[in-house]
Write a protein that holds these residues in place. Structure first.
Motif, PDB file in Angstrom:
ATOM      1  N   ALA A  38       0.838  -1.211   0.000  1.00  0.00           N
ATOM      2  CA  ALA A  38       0.000   0.000   0.000  1.00  0.00           C
ATOM      3  C   ALA A  38       0.869   1.255   0.000  1.00  0.00           C
ATOM      4  CB  ALA A  38      -0.943  -0.004   1.196  1.00  0.00           C
ATOM      5  N   GLY A  39       1.956   1.242   0.776  1.00  0.00           N
ATOM      6  CA  GLY A  39       2.854   2.398   0.812  1.00  0.00           C
ATOM      7  C   GLY A  39       3.517   2.648  -0.529  1.00  0.00           C
ATOM      8  N   LYS A  40       3.984   1.580  -1.161  1.00  0.00           N
ATOM      9  CA  LYS A  40       4.611   1.699  -2.484  1.00  0.00           C
ATOM     10  C   LYS A  40       3.587   2.168  -3.513  1.00  0.00           C
ATOM     11  CE  LYS A  40       7.569   0.593  -5.906  1.00  0.00           C
ATOM     12  NZ  LYS A  40       7.684   1.756  -6.751  1.00  0.00           N
ATOM     13  N   MET A  41       2.387   1.614  -3.428  1.00  0.00           N
ATOM     14  CA  MET A  41       1.340   1.993  -4.370  1.00  0.00           C
ATOM     15  C   MET A  41       1.002   3.481  -4.203  1.00  0.00           C
ATOM     16  SD  MET A  41      -2.401   0.226  -5.037  1.00  0.00           S
ATOM     17  CE  MET A  41      -2.649  -0.023  -3.300  1.00  0.00           C
ATOM     18  N   GLY A  43     -19.159   6.515  -9.279  1.00  0.00           N
ATOM     19  CA  GLY A  43     -18.562   5.209  -9.494  1.00  0.00           C
ATOM     20  C   GLY A  43     -17.208   5.016  -8.825  1.00  0.00           C
ATOM     21  N   VAL A  44     -16.648   6.088  -8.237  1.00  0.00           N
ATOM     22  CA  VAL A  44     -15.344   5.987  -7.577  1.00  0.00           C
ATOM     23  C   VAL A  44     -15.579   5.805  -6.080  1.00  0.00           C
ATOM     24  CG1 VAL A  44     -13.148   7.142  -7.088  1.00  0.00           C
ATOM     25  CG2 VAL A  44     -14.241   7.417  -9.327  1.00  0.00           C
ATOM     26  N   PRO A  45     -15.086   4.709  -5.504  1.00  0.00           N
ATOM     27  CA  PRO A  45     -15.300   4.472  -4.077  1.00  0.00           C
ATOM     28  C   PRO A  45     -14.572   5.498  -3.217  1.00  0.00           C
ATOM     29  CG  PRO A  45     -13.884   2.769  -5.013  1.00  0.00           C
ATOM     30  CD  PRO A  45     -14.312   3.654  -6.141  1.00  0.00           C
ATOM     31  N   SER A  46     -15.245   5.992  -2.209  1.00  0.00           N
ATOM     32  CA  SER A  46     -14.651   6.971  -1.310  1.00  0.00           C
ATOM     33  C   SER A  46     -13.947   6.261  -0.158  1.00  0.00           C
ATOM     34  CB  SER A  46     -15.744   7.887  -0.757  1.00  0.00           C
ATOM     35  OG  SER A  46     -15.214   8.711   0.253  1.00  0.00           O
ATOM     36  N   ALA A  47     -12.749   6.726   0.161  1.00  0.00           N
ATOM     37  CA  ALA A  47     -11.980   6.131   1.259  1.00  0.00           C
ATOM     38  C   ALA A  47     -12.494   6.592   2.623  1.00  0.00           C
ATOM     39  CB  ALA A  47     -10.500   6.485   1.117  1.00  0.00           C
ATOM     40  N   VAL A 100      -3.751   4.925   1.788  1.00  0.00           N
ATOM     41  CA  VAL A 100      -3.563   5.308   3.198  1.00  0.00           C
ATOM     42  C   VAL A 100      -4.536   4.517   4.073  1.00  0.00           C
ATOM     43  CG1 VAL A 100      -3.790   7.199   4.869  1.00  0.00           C
ATOM     44  CG2 VAL A 100      -2.708   7.618   2.646  1.00  0.00           C
ATOM     45  N   ARG A 101      -5.804   4.482   3.674  1.00  0.00           N
ATOM     46  CA  ARG A 101      -6.798   3.754   4.469  1.00  0.00           C
ATOM     47  C   ARG A 101      -6.445   2.271   4.548  1.00  0.00           C
ATOM     48  NH1 ARG A 101     -13.318   2.727   3.636  1.00  0.00           N
ATOM     49  NH2 ARG A 101     -13.318   0.942   5.019  1.00  0.00           N
ATOM     50  N   SER A 129      -8.548  -9.085  14.770  1.00  0.00           N
ATOM     51  CA  SER A 129      -9.179 -10.004  13.833  1.00  0.00           C
ATOM     52  C   SER A 129     -10.578  -9.604  13.455  1.00  0.00           C
ATOM     53  CB  SER A 129      -9.138 -11.389  14.444  1.00  0.00           C
ATOM     54  OG  SER A 129      -9.920 -12.269  13.721  1.00  0.00           O
ATOM     55  N   SER A 130     -11.501  -9.729  14.385  1.00  0.00           N
ATOM     56  CA  SER A 130     -12.876  -9.497  13.952  1.00  0.00           C
ATOM     57  C   SER A 130     -13.616  -8.473  14.778  1.00  0.00           C
ATOM     58  CB  SER A 130     -13.652 -10.818  13.986  1.00  0.00           C
ATOM     59  OG  SER A 130     -13.595 -11.359  15.286  1.00  0.00           O
ATOM     60  N   ALA A 131     -13.171  -8.207  15.987  1.00  0.00           N
ATOM     61  CA  ALA A 131     -13.895  -7.271  16.825  1.00  0.00           C
ATOM     62  C   ALA A 131     -13.374  -5.861  16.599  1.00  0.00           C
ATOM     63  CB  ALA A 131     -13.726  -7.643  18.290  1.00  0.00           C
ATOM     64  N   PRO A 132     -14.256  -4.864  16.694  1.00  0.00           N
ATOM     65  CA  PRO A 132     -13.815  -3.486  16.503  1.00  0.00           C
ATOM     66  C   PRO A 132     -12.964  -3.013  17.667  1.00  0.00           C
ATOM     67  CG  PRO A 132     -16.165  -3.552  17.008  1.00  0.00           C
ATOM     68  CD  PRO A 132     -15.701  -4.970  16.888  1.00  0.00           C
ATOM     69  N   SER A 133     -12.150  -2.040  17.403  1.00  0.00           N
ATOM     70  CA  SER A 133     -11.309  -1.439  18.436  1.00  0.00           C
ATOM     71  C   SER A 133     -11.389   0.069  18.290  1.00  0.00           C
ATOM     72  CB  SER A 133      -9.874  -1.908  18.255  1.00  0.00           C
ATOM     73  OG  SER A 133      -9.040  -1.193  19.118  1.00  0.00           O
ATOM     74  N   SER A 134     -11.343   0.788  19.395  1.00  0.00           N
ATOM     75  CA  SER A 134     -11.513   2.235  19.305  1.00  0.00           C
ATOM     76  C   SER A 134     -10.223   2.985  19.555  1.00  0.00           C
ATOM     77  CB  SER A 134     -12.582   2.695  20.301  1.00  0.00           C
ATOM     78  OG  SER A 134     -12.162   2.337  21.601  1.00  0.00           O
ATOM     79  N   ASP A 135      -9.075   2.306  19.506  1.00  0.00           N
ATOM     80  CA  ASP A 135      -7.837   3.000  19.824  1.00  0.00           C
ATOM     81  C   ASP A 135      -7.180   3.668  18.630  1.00  0.00           C
ATOM     82  OD1 ASP A 135      -7.151   0.692  18.575  1.00  0.00           O
ATOM     83  OD2 ASP A 135      -5.585   0.110  19.989  1.00  0.00           O
ATOM     84  N   GLU A 136      -7.742   3.540  17.464  1.00  0.00           N
ATOM     85  CA  GLU A 136      -7.145   4.184  16.293  1.00  0.00           C
ATOM     86  C   GLU A 136      -8.267   4.552  15.339  1.00  0.00           C
ATOM     87  OE1 GLU A 136      -3.969   3.125  12.763  1.00  0.00           O
ATOM     88  OE2 GLU A 136      -4.332   1.679  14.332  1.00  0.00           O
ATOM     89  N   SER A 137      -8.124   5.717  14.715  1.00  0.00           N
ATOM     90  CA  SER A 137      -9.102   6.116  13.704  1.00  0.00           C
ATOM     91  C   SER A 137      -8.377   6.794  12.572  1.00  0.00           C
ATOM     92  CB  SER A 137     -10.173   7.016  14.308  1.00  0.00           C
ATOM     93  OG  SER A 137      -9.588   8.219  14.732  1.00  0.00           O
ATOM     94  N   PRO A 138      -8.965   6.797  11.384  1.00  0.00           N
ATOM     95  CA  PRO A 138      -8.265   7.365  10.215  1.00  0.00           C
ATOM     96  C   PRO A 138      -8.097   8.856  10.305  1.00  0.00           C
ATOM     97  CG  PRO A 138     -10.457   6.613   9.618  1.00  0.00           C
ATOM     98  CD  PRO A 138     -10.238   6.270  11.058  1.00  0.00           C
TER      99      PRO A 138
END
Length: 190
Positions: free
Chosen positions: A19-22, A50-54, A164-165, A181-190
């Motif tokens: 993702a960083g290289k891209m 038609g363009v997905p929003s990040a 970035v996302r 893995s599967s449960a949400p976490s609230s310690d980081e946000s975009p």
């Protein structure tokens, strides 16, 4: 064979690097695209159909699987949009200027590789195969030349945001424990 947790962390680490290289390559392409298309780098482009929003409202509430599915859907769409841009570029410029075409093709290859990487991760997460590839509807090419140039600008800008996302999503997924893995976490946000 490594444990699923170790394999997931390895795939996430490789995905973050991809993702960083891209993102770096997309930003380089964006600069070249603006110059070659004669656009203003600060041009404002409204959301392109038609363009997905990040952007996402409640990023911290997404599960790992939701993150992967959102990413996979977005990159499948970007793959189709970039292929359309490449085709339009070849029609517009012909063989006279292939540098932009090569740069677009290189980013398209990276998006395809990242899509495959996400499918592999999703398969590991869900212990099954991800949904089969579906045809992504690409907006018809009835736009004028200037509108196509602006749409291309919007596609590349949003793709850079997705990179970035994606890195953030993969960092979240790589975390051990319930937040990874599967449960949400609230310690980081975009």
């Amino acid at each position: 064979s490594p444990s699923p947790g170790l394999r997931r962390r390895d795939l996430c680490s490789r995905g973050i690097r991809l993702a960083g290289k891209m993102r770096s390559d997309v930003l380089d392409l964006l600069d070249a695209y603006v110059e070659w298309q004669g656009l203003d780098a600060s041009a404002s482009v409204a959301a392109v159909e038609g363009v997905p929003s990040a952007a996402v409202e409640r990023w911290d509430e997404l599960t790992g699987t939701q993150r992967l599915l959102d990413n996979l859907a977005a990159y499948r769409t970007f793959r189709a949009l970039l292929a359309q841009m490449l085709e339009e570029q070849q029609e517009q410029l012909g063989e006279a200027d292939t540098a932009l075409g090569r740069a677009l093709a290189a980013v398209l290859l990276q998006v395809s590789a990242f899509t495959y990487h996400l499918e592999e991760l999703l398969q590991l997460e869900s212990r099954g195969t991800p949904s089969q590839e579906v045809d992504v509807p690409v907006p018809p090419s009835h736009l004028g030349l200037f509108e196509r140039k602006l749409r291309g600008l919007g596609v590349l800008r949003e793709l850079a945001q997705w990179a970035v996302r994606s890195a953030r999503d993969l960092r979240q997924l790589a975390k051990p424990g319930p937040g990874g893995s599967s449960a949400p976490s609230s310690d980081e946000s975009p």
